[in-house]
Scaffold this motif. Sequence first.
Motif, PDB file in Angstrom:
ATOM      1  N   LEU A 199     -12.193  49.847  40.306  1.00 33.16           N
ATOM      2  CA  LEU A 199     -12.524  49.950  38.886  1.00 33.16           C
ATOM      3  C   LEU A 199     -13.553  48.891  38.471  1.00 33.16           C
ATOM      4  CD1 LEU A 199      -8.987  50.643  37.359  1.00 33.16           C
ATOM      5  CD2 LEU A 199     -10.847  52.273  37.747  1.00 33.16           C
ATOM      6  N   THR A 200     -13.410  47.694  39.062  1.00 31.80           N
ATOM      7  CA  THR A 200     -14.375  46.627  38.773  1.00 31.80           C
ATOM      8  C   THR A 200     -15.761  47.015  39.248  1.00 31.80           C
ATOM      9  OG1 THR A 200     -12.690  44.898  38.918  1.00 31.80           O
ATOM     10  CG2 THR A 200     -14.975  44.223  39.215  1.00 31.80           C
ATOM     11  N   LYS A 201     -15.826  47.542  40.473  1.00 34.24           N
ATOM     12  CA  LYS A 201     -17.128  47.933  41.040  1.00 34.24           C
ATOM     13  C   LYS A 201     -17.781  49.020  40.203  1.00 34.24           C
ATOM     14  CE  LYS A 201     -19.309  49.663  45.264  1.00 34.24           C
ATOM     15  NZ  LYS A 201     -19.097  50.104  46.666  1.00 34.24           N
ATOM     16  N   GLU A 202     -16.996  50.072  39.878  1.00 33.43           N
ATOM     17  CA  GLU A 202     -17.548  51.175  39.092  1.00 33.43           C
ATOM     18  C   GLU A 202     -17.898  50.725  37.673  1.00 33.43           C
ATOM     19  OE1 GLU A 202     -14.955  54.525  39.287  1.00 33.43           O
ATOM     20  OE2 GLU A 202     -15.326  54.875  41.421  1.00 33.43           O
ATOM     21  N   GLY A 203     -17.053  49.848  37.124  1.00 35.32           N
ATOM     22  CA  GLY A 203     -17.335  49.316  35.787  1.00 35.32           C
ATOM     23  C   GLY A 203     -18.614  48.502  35.764  1.00 35.32           C
ATOM     24  N   ASN A 204     -18.837  47.719  36.830  1.00 36.11           N
ATOM     25  CA  ASN A 204     -20.061  46.924  36.924  1.00 36.11           C
ATOM     26  C   ASN A 204     -21.296  47.816  36.984  1.00 36.11           C
ATOM     27  OD1 ASN A 204     -18.839  44.422  36.838  1.00 36.11           O
ATOM     28  ND2 ASN A 204     -18.669  44.209  39.049  1.00 36.11           N
ATOM     29  N   GLU A 205     -21.196  48.921  37.754  1.00 35.28           N
ATOM     30  CA  GLU A 205     -22.323  49.843  37.878  1.00 35.28           C
ATOM     31  C   GLU A 205     -22.648  50.482  36.532  1.00 35.28           C
ATOM     32  OE1 GLU A 205     -24.291  50.354  40.512  1.00 35.28           O
ATOM     33  OE2 GLU A 205     -23.163  48.761  41.484  1.00 35.28           O
ATOM     34  N   HIS A 242     -24.834  53.939  25.019  1.00 35.29           N
ATOM     35  CA  HIS A 242     -25.362  53.451  26.290  1.00 35.29           C
ATOM     36  C   HIS A 242     -24.301  53.555  27.383  1.00 35.29           C
ATOM     37  CE1 HIS A 242     -27.918  50.867  23.413  1.00 35.29           C
ATOM     38  NE2 HIS A 242     -28.636  51.926  23.777  1.00 35.29           N
ATOM     39  N   ILE A 243     -23.050  53.193  27.028  1.00 36.71           N
ATOM     40  CA  ILE A 243     -21.945  53.305  27.986  1.00 36.71           C
ATOM     41  C   ILE A 243     -21.689  54.771  28.331  1.00 36.71           C
ATOM     42  CG2 ILE A 243     -19.484  52.900  28.370  1.00 36.71           C
ATOM     43  CD1 ILE A 243     -21.063  50.332  28.388  1.00 36.71           C
ATOM     44  N   LYS A 244     -21.674  55.634  27.314  1.00 38.35           N
ATOM     45  CA  LYS A 244     -21.413  57.048  27.541  1.00 38.35           C
ATOM     46  C   LYS A 244     -22.454  57.675  28.458  1.00 38.35           C
ATOM     47  CE  LYS A 244     -18.838  58.281  23.341  1.00 38.35           C
ATOM     48  NZ  LYS A 244     -18.873  59.083  22.094  1.00 38.35           N
ATOM     49  N   LEU A 245     -23.735  57.325  28.216  1.00 38.65           N
ATOM     50  CA  LEU A 245     -24.802  57.889  29.032  1.00 38.65           C
ATOM     51  C   LEU A 245     -24.728  57.388  30.467  1.00 38.65           C
ATOM     52  CD1 LEU A 245     -27.346  59.542  29.402  1.00 38.65           C
ATOM     53  CD2 LEU A 245     -28.681  57.594  28.562  1.00 38.65           C
ATOM     54  N   ALA A 246     -24.469  56.082  30.624  1.00 39.02           N
ATOM     55  CA  ALA A 246     -24.348  55.514  31.970  1.00 39.02           C
ATOM     56  C   ALA A 246     -23.226  56.190  32.748  1.00 39.02           C
ATOM     57  CB  ALA A 246     -24.102  54.006  31.883  1.00 39.02           C
ATOM     58  N   LYS A 247     -22.066  56.369  32.094  1.00 39.99           N
ATOM     59  CA  LYS A 247     -20.929  57.022  32.747  1.00 39.99           C
ATOM     60  C   LYS A 247     -21.273  58.464  33.095  1.00 39.99           C
ATOM     61  CE  LYS A 247     -16.145  58.483  31.876  1.00 39.99           C
ATOM     62  NZ  LYS A 247     -16.462  59.931  31.892  1.00 39.99           N
ATOM     63  N   ILE A 282     -26.895  48.436  30.285  1.00 38.15           N
ATOM     64  CA  ILE A 282     -27.805  47.348  29.890  1.00 38.15           C
ATOM     65  C   ILE A 282     -29.255  47.818  30.002  1.00 38.15           C
ATOM     66  CG2 ILE A 282     -28.686  45.076  30.571  1.00 38.15           C
ATOM     67  CD1 ILE A 282     -25.767  44.394  31.379  1.00 38.15           C
ATOM     68  N   ASP A 283     -29.573  48.552  31.095  1.00 42.34           N
ATOM     69  CA  ASP A 283     -30.932  49.092  31.251  1.00 42.34           C
ATOM     70  C   ASP A 283     -31.284  50.014  30.090  1.00 42.34           C
ATOM     71  OD1 ASP A 283     -31.283  47.763  33.634  1.00 42.34           O
ATOM     72  OD2 ASP A 283     -30.736  49.471  34.891  1.00 42.34           O
ATOM     73  N   PHE A 284     -30.323  50.855  29.687  1.00 42.69           N
ATOM     74  CA  PHE A 284     -30.581  51.798  28.604  1.00 42.69           C
ATOM     75  C   PHE A 284     -30.742  51.077  27.269  1.00 42.69           C
ATOM     76  CE2 PHE A 284     -28.066  55.042  31.266  1.00 42.69           C
ATOM     77  CZ  PHE A 284     -29.214  55.373  31.974  1.00 42.69           C
ATOM     78  N   SER A 289     -38.914  55.716  27.392  1.00 44.70           N
ATOM     79  CA  SER A 289     -38.819  54.673  28.413  1.00 44.70           C
ATOM     80  C   SER A 289     -38.751  55.274  29.811  1.00 44.70           C
ATOM     81  CB  SER A 289     -37.581  53.816  28.164  1.00 44.70           C
ATOM     82  OG  SER A 289     -37.341  52.977  29.267  1.00 44.70           O
ATOM     83  N   GLN A 290     -39.461  54.657  30.743  1.00 45.30           N
ATOM     84  CA  GLN A 290     -39.429  55.102  32.139  1.00 45.30           C
ATOM     85  C   GLN A 290     -38.017  54.986  32.709  1.00 45.30           C
ATOM     86  OE1 GLN A 290     -42.221  56.393  33.597  1.00 45.30           O
ATOM     87  NE2 GLN A 290     -40.928  56.998  35.316  1.00 45.30           N
ATOM     88  N   THR A 291     -37.224  54.082  32.148  1.00 45.04           N
ATOM     89  CA  THR A 291     -35.831  53.931  32.586  1.00 45.04           C
ATOM     90  C   THR A 291     -35.071  55.238  32.416  1.00 45.04           C
ATOM     91  OG1 THR A 291     -35.814  51.594  31.974  1.00 45.04           O
ATOM     92  CG2 THR A 291     -33.664  52.672  32.210  1.00 45.04           C
ATOM     93  N   TYR A 292     -35.264  55.897  31.269  1.00 42.74           N
ATOM     94  CA  TYR A 292     -34.593  57.170  31.021  1.00 42.74           C
ATOM     95  C   TYR A 292     -35.145  58.280  31.908  1.00 42.74           C
ATOM     96  CZ  TYR A 292     -32.390  55.130  26.908  1.00 42.74           C
ATOM     97  OH  TYR A 292     -31.633  54.355  26.057  1.00 42.74           O
ATOM     98  N   ILE A 293     -36.457  58.300  32.079  1.00 40.16           N
ATOM     99  CA  ILE A 293     -37.083  59.328  32.915  1.00 40.16           C
ATOM    100  C   ILE A 293     -36.564  59.235  34.344  1.00 40.16           C
ATOM    101  CG2 ILE A 293     -39.285  60.117  33.890  1.00 40.16           C
ATOM    102  CD1 ILE A 293     -40.606  59.193  31.254  1.00 40.16           C
ATOM    103  N   ASP A 294     -36.481  58.004  34.876  1.00 43.54           N
ATOM    104  CA  ASP A 294     -35.992  57.797  36.240  1.00 43.54           C
ATOM    105  C   ASP A 294     -34.507  58.146  36.365  1.00 43.54           C
ATOM    106  OD1 ASP A 294     -38.490  56.938  36.964  1.00 43.54           O
ATOM    107  OD2 ASP A 294     -38.027  54.801  36.810  1.00 43.54           O
ATOM    108  N   ALA A 295     -33.714  57.756  35.353  1.00 40.35           N
ATOM    109  CA  ALA A 295     -32.271  58.023  35.390  1.00 40.35           C
ATOM    110  C   ALA A 295     -31.993  59.526  35.386  1.00 40.35           C
ATOM    111  CB  ALA A 295     -31.575  57.342  34.215  1.00 40.35           C
TER     112      ALA A 295
END
Length: 227
Positions: free
Chosen positions: A190-196, A217-222, A202-204, A43-49
């Motif tokens: 914490l809310t702001k960082e949690g939202n990010e 997905h959560i682990k990778l995003a963090k 969700i993208d992943f 996925s381009q999502t992963y390549i971009d991330a």
Amino acid sequence: MDKKVTSIHITKALSSSIIVDLIDEYPDLEEITCAPSVYNRTSQTYIDALKEVGINVKIKYEWGAKSKSNDIEFYIAKLYKEEGLNVKQISLKLDISSNRVYYLLRKSKTKIKRRKHKHDYSEVKQLKKDGYSAKEISEELDMPIRTVYYILNKDKIKNELPIAPITRILKNAGAQRSSKDAKIELATILTKEGNEIAKKAIDFAHADGKKTIKVEHIKLAKKLLCQ
């Protein structure tokens, strides 16, 4: 674990769990190479991330001519870009699912247009600046009032965490006392960082073709956002 490794070659398409494992195993990773077929399935999502954190995904080998199976990709891309058909119209024309159309468009590296807002967000916000109430905006633009509230509140960061667990976090960290303003500020952060993290997760999940957010997905995003 070899900390000196900066480039690796993979034979499977990247997923959230694979990326987490690779970053854990190769903390100095700068480049991931793969065959064209693997790159096209990633996925381009992963390549971009990964690019955002300094890890480039590249094609290493060019193996022969493109398969005839690619013809459908380019035909769909032509229908989308040159003939102006949307995904739904292409789906009906070729009798395939919309998800399949999206997949083939991404595979052919076609830039997918984002859906335009049904309502003019900027007009709603401008009327609010001009002193109109939500009810007046609704009447002026002939728009459901719930939509007006949604547009006006869309960009606000809401503090969705209750104060009680924030108090426990501060206490566990060693704070004997903490003001209400301090708790609210920490809850907001914490809310702001949690939202990010949630948005990235969700993208992943979508990149994996899943609706359910999984722990990887959560682990990778963090991992990517907190580097």
